[in-house]
Motif scaffolding. Sequence first.
Motif, PDB file in Angstrom:
ATOM      1  N   THR A 170      29.667  -9.739  -7.907  1.00 51.09           N
ATOM      2  CA  THR A 170      28.355  -9.084  -7.860  1.00 51.09           C
ATOM      3  C   THR A 170      27.718  -9.241  -6.485  1.00 51.09           C
ATOM      4  O   THR A 170      27.178  -8.279  -5.925  1.00 51.09           O
ATOM      5  N   GLU A 171      27.795 -10.440  -5.930  1.00 50.31           N
ATOM      6  CA  GLU A 171      27.231 -10.675  -4.596  1.00 50.31           C
ATOM      7  C   GLU A 171      27.976  -9.858  -3.539  1.00 50.31           C
ATOM      8  O   GLU A 171      27.360  -9.301  -2.625  1.00 50.31           O
ATOM      9  N   MET A 172      29.312  -9.748  -3.669  1.00 47.80           N
ATOM     10  CA  MET A 172      30.088  -8.966  -2.696  1.00 47.80           C
ATOM     11  C   MET A 172      29.758  -7.487  -2.776  1.00 47.80           C
ATOM     12  O   MET A 172      29.722  -6.798  -1.759  1.00 47.80           O
ATOM     13  N   LYS A 173      29.497  -6.976  -3.975  1.00 46.20           N
ATOM     14  CA  LYS A 173      29.089  -5.572  -4.111  1.00 46.20           C
ATOM     15  C   LYS A 173      27.800  -5.321  -3.340  1.00 46.20           C
ATOM     16  O   LYS A 173      27.643  -4.292  -2.688  1.00 46.20           O
ATOM     17  N   GLY A 174      26.880  -6.280  -3.392  1.00 43.59           N
ATOM     18  CA  GLY A 174      25.634  -6.160  -2.635  1.00 43.59           C
ATOM     19  C   GLY A 174      25.878  -6.158  -1.138  1.00 43.59           C
ATOM     20  O   GLY A 174      25.263  -5.379  -0.398  1.00 43.59           O
ATOM     21  N   VAL A 175      26.781  -7.010  -0.677  1.00 46.35           N
ATOM     22  CA  VAL A 175      27.129  -7.036   0.751  1.00 46.35           C
ATOM     23  C   VAL A 175      27.744  -5.706   1.159  1.00 46.35           C
ATOM     24  O   VAL A 175      27.376  -5.128   2.189  1.00 46.35           O
ATOM     25  N   ALA A 176      28.671  -5.193   0.360  1.00 44.85           N
ATOM     26  CA  ALA A 176      29.326  -3.925   0.697  1.00 44.85           C
ATOM     27  C   ALA A 176      28.314  -2.792   0.805  1.00 44.85           C
ATOM     28  O   ALA A 176      28.418  -1.942   1.696  1.00 44.85           O
ATOM     29  N   ARG A 177      27.321  -2.768  -0.089  1.00 43.09           N
ATOM     30  CA  ARG A 177      26.270  -1.738   0.008  1.00 43.09           C
ATOM     31  C   ARG A 177      25.536  -1.838   1.343  1.00 43.09           C
ATOM     32  O   ARG A 177      25.202  -0.836   1.963  1.00 43.09           O
ATOM     33  N   ARG A 178      25.278  -3.066   1.785  1.00 41.34           N
ATOM     34  CA  ARG A 178      24.560  -3.266   3.047  1.00 41.34           C
ATOM     35  C   ARG A 178      25.402  -2.889   4.254  1.00 41.34           C
ATOM     36  O   ARG A 178      24.862  -2.598   5.325  1.00 41.34           O
ATOM     37  N   LEU A 179      26.723  -2.882   4.099  1.00 39.18           N
ATOM     38  CA  LEU A 179      27.596  -2.529   5.221  1.00 39.18           C
ATOM     39  C   LEU A 179      27.617  -1.034   5.479  1.00 39.18           C
ATOM     40  O   LEU A 179      28.071  -0.587   6.520  1.00 39.18           O
ATOM     41  N   GLY A 180      27.149  -0.255   4.527  1.00 36.00           N
ATOM     42  CA  GLY A 180      27.078   1.186   4.728  1.00 36.00           C
ATOM     43  C   GLY A 180      28.167   1.919   3.985  1.00 36.00           C
ATOM     44  O   GLY A 180      28.302   1.775   2.779  1.00 36.00           O
ATOM     45  N   ASP A 181      28.969   2.671   4.693  1.00 32.61           N
ATOM     46  CA  ASP A 181      29.921   3.613   4.108  1.00 32.61           C
ATOM     47  C   ASP A 181      31.219   2.933   3.656  1.00 32.61           C
ATOM     48  O   ASP A 181      32.308   3.386   3.972  1.00 32.61           O
ATOM     49  N   TYR A 182      31.103   1.820   2.944  1.00 33.96           N
ATOM     50  CA  TYR A 182      32.285   1.090   2.479  1.00 33.96           C
ATOM     51  C   TYR A 182      32.234   0.907   0.968  1.00 33.96           C
ATOM     52  O   TYR A 182      31.172   0.753   0.379  1.00 33.96           O
ATOM     53  N   GLU A 183      33.401   0.940   0.383  1.00 34.50           N
ATOM     54  CA  GLU A 183      33.562   0.540  -1.006  1.00 34.50           C
ATOM     55  C   GLU A 183      34.650  -0.517  -1.031  1.00 34.50           C
ATOM     56  O   GLU A 183      35.282  -0.773  -0.006  1.00 34.50           O
ATOM     57  N   GLY A 184      34.874  -1.144  -2.172  1.00 35.86           N
ATOM     58  CA  GLY A 184      35.856  -2.202  -2.150  1.00 35.86           C
ATOM     59  C   GLY A 184      36.283  -2.713  -3.502  1.00 35.86           C
ATOM     60  O   GLY A 184      35.816  -2.264  -4.541  1.00 35.86           O
ATOM     61  N   ASN A 194      42.367   1.555  11.679  1.00 31.56           N
ATOM     62  CA  ASN A 194      42.059   0.208  12.145  1.00 31.56           C
ATOM     63  C   ASN A 194      41.872  -0.695  10.937  1.00 31.56           C
ATOM     64  O   ASN A 194      41.013  -0.453  10.096  1.00 31.56           O
ATOM     65  N   LEU A 195      42.689  -1.741  10.884  1.00 25.42           N
ATOM     66  CA  LEU A 195      42.648  -2.704   9.791  1.00 25.42           C
ATOM     67  C   LEU A 195      42.251  -4.048  10.370  1.00 25.42           C
ATOM     68  O   LEU A 195      42.775  -4.477  11.403  1.00 25.42           O
ATOM     69  N   LEU A 196      41.319  -4.719   9.708  1.00 25.69           N
ATOM     70  CA  LEU A 196      40.817  -6.012  10.153  1.00 25.69           C
ATOM     71  C   LEU A 196      41.023  -7.041   9.053  1.00 25.69           C
ATOM     72  O   LEU A 196      40.746  -6.768   7.892  1.00 25.69           O
ATOM     73  N   SER A 197      41.528  -8.200   9.415  1.00 27.01           N
ATOM     74  CA  SER A 197      41.551  -9.346   8.515  1.00 27.01           C
ATOM     75  C   SER A 197      40.603 -10.361   9.123  1.00 27.01           C
ATOM     76  O   SER A 197      40.740 -10.745  10.287  1.00 27.01           O
ATOM     77  N   TYR A 198      39.625 -10.798   8.334  1.00 26.45           N
ATOM     78  CA  TYR A 198      38.525 -11.573   8.895  1.00 26.45           C
ATOM     79  C   TYR A 198      38.171 -12.747   7.993  1.00 26.45           C
ATOM     80  O   TYR A 198      37.890 -12.568   6.810  1.00 26.45           O
ATOM     81  N   ASN A 199      38.200 -13.961   8.545  1.00 24.96           N
ATOM     82  CA  ASN A 199      37.736 -15.142   7.826  1.00 24.96           C
ATOM     83  C   ASN A 199      36.235 -15.225   8.033  1.00 24.96           C
ATOM     84  O   ASN A 199      35.759 -15.581   9.101  1.00 24.96           O
ATOM     85  N   CYS A 200      35.505 -14.879   6.992  1.00 24.67           N
ATOM     86  CA  CYS A 200      34.048 -14.788   7.081  1.00 24.67           C
ATOM     87  C   CYS A 200      33.369 -16.152   7.120  1.00 24.67           C
ATOM     88  O   CYS A 200      32.256 -16.262   7.606  1.00 24.67           O
ATOM     89  N   GLN A 201      33.992 -17.157   6.563  1.00 20.53           N
ATOM     90  CA  GLN A 201      33.397 -18.486   6.427  1.00 20.53           C
ATOM     91  C   GLN A 201      32.035 -18.391   5.739  1.00 20.53           C
ATOM     92  O   GLN A 201      31.107 -19.094   6.084  1.00 20.53           O
ATOM     93  N   GLY A 202      31.955 -17.467   4.792  1.00 21.70           N
ATOM     94  CA  GLY A 202      30.730 -17.285   4.016  1.00 21.70           C
ATOM     95  C   GLY A 202      29.944 -16.066   4.458  1.00 21.70           C
ATOM     96  O   GLY A 202      29.759 -15.843   5.642  1.00 21.70           O
ATOM     97  N   LEU A 203      29.544 -15.267   3.479  1.00 21.49           N
ATOM     98  CA  LEU A 203      28.713 -14.083   3.750  1.00 21.49           C
ATOM     99  C   LEU A 203      27.391 -14.175   3.014  1.00 21.49           C
ATOM    100  O   LEU A 203      26.773 -13.172   2.720  1.00 21.49           O
ATOM    101  N   GLY A 204      26.950 -15.379   2.718  1.00 20.30           N
ATOM    102  CA  GLY A 204      25.772 -15.556   1.889  1.00 20.30           C
ATOM    103  C   GLY A 204      24.438 -15.454   2.595  1.00 20.30           C
ATOM    104  O   GLY A 204      23.404 -15.635   1.985  1.00 20.30           O
ATOM    105  N   ASN A 205      24.438 -15.144   3.888  1.00 15.72           N
ATOM    106  CA  ASN A 205      23.151 -15.032   4.574  1.00 15.72           C
ATOM    107  C   ASN A 205      23.091 -13.746   5.386  1.00 15.72           C
ATOM    108  O   ASN A 205      24.112 -13.150   5.727  1.00 15.72           O
ATOM    109  N   ASN A 206      21.899 -13.313   5.695  1.00 14.19           N
ATOM    110  CA  ASN A 206      21.678 -12.054   6.389  1.00 14.19           C
ATOM    111  C   ASN A 206      22.358 -11.996   7.767  1.00 14.19           C
ATOM    112  O   ASN A 206      22.991 -10.983   8.083  1.00 14.19           O
TER     113      ASN A 206
END
Length: 133
Positions: free
Chosen positions: A42-56, A2-14
Amino acid sequence: MNLLSYNCQGLGNNPAVVSLKKLLNKEDVDMAVLVETKLNKTEMKGVARRLGDYEGIYGDSVGRKAGVSIIWRRQSMNVNFISSSAHHVDIEISGLFSDEKWRLTGFYGWAESDNKNLSWKLLRDIKDLSNLP
């Protein structure tokens, strides 16, 4: 896969990160192209850690504009970096469907109509970096 392309419109908040995590889990997403993250690497690495079992692989934003990242579940696939910018991330993948390599490019062009020529130039430049399917 399953592949997702997603326009986040910003990931800067919880709430945005929590919503993305729910979406990835609900849809059982193996790999996602996240555009308009508005975050630096650096901020995206923090988000990826919060997502769980993902690297990027993460492309920097331009201030709080643009930003492209590709994340994937830690599993039996090999991902190699080709190139990145605030407007794209280009990778090669093997080991998911077969040992043959293939290419995935996440792209988010310039929003301003005066800069559309820059989007097309970047796409042409990216194309020349690899001949993988």
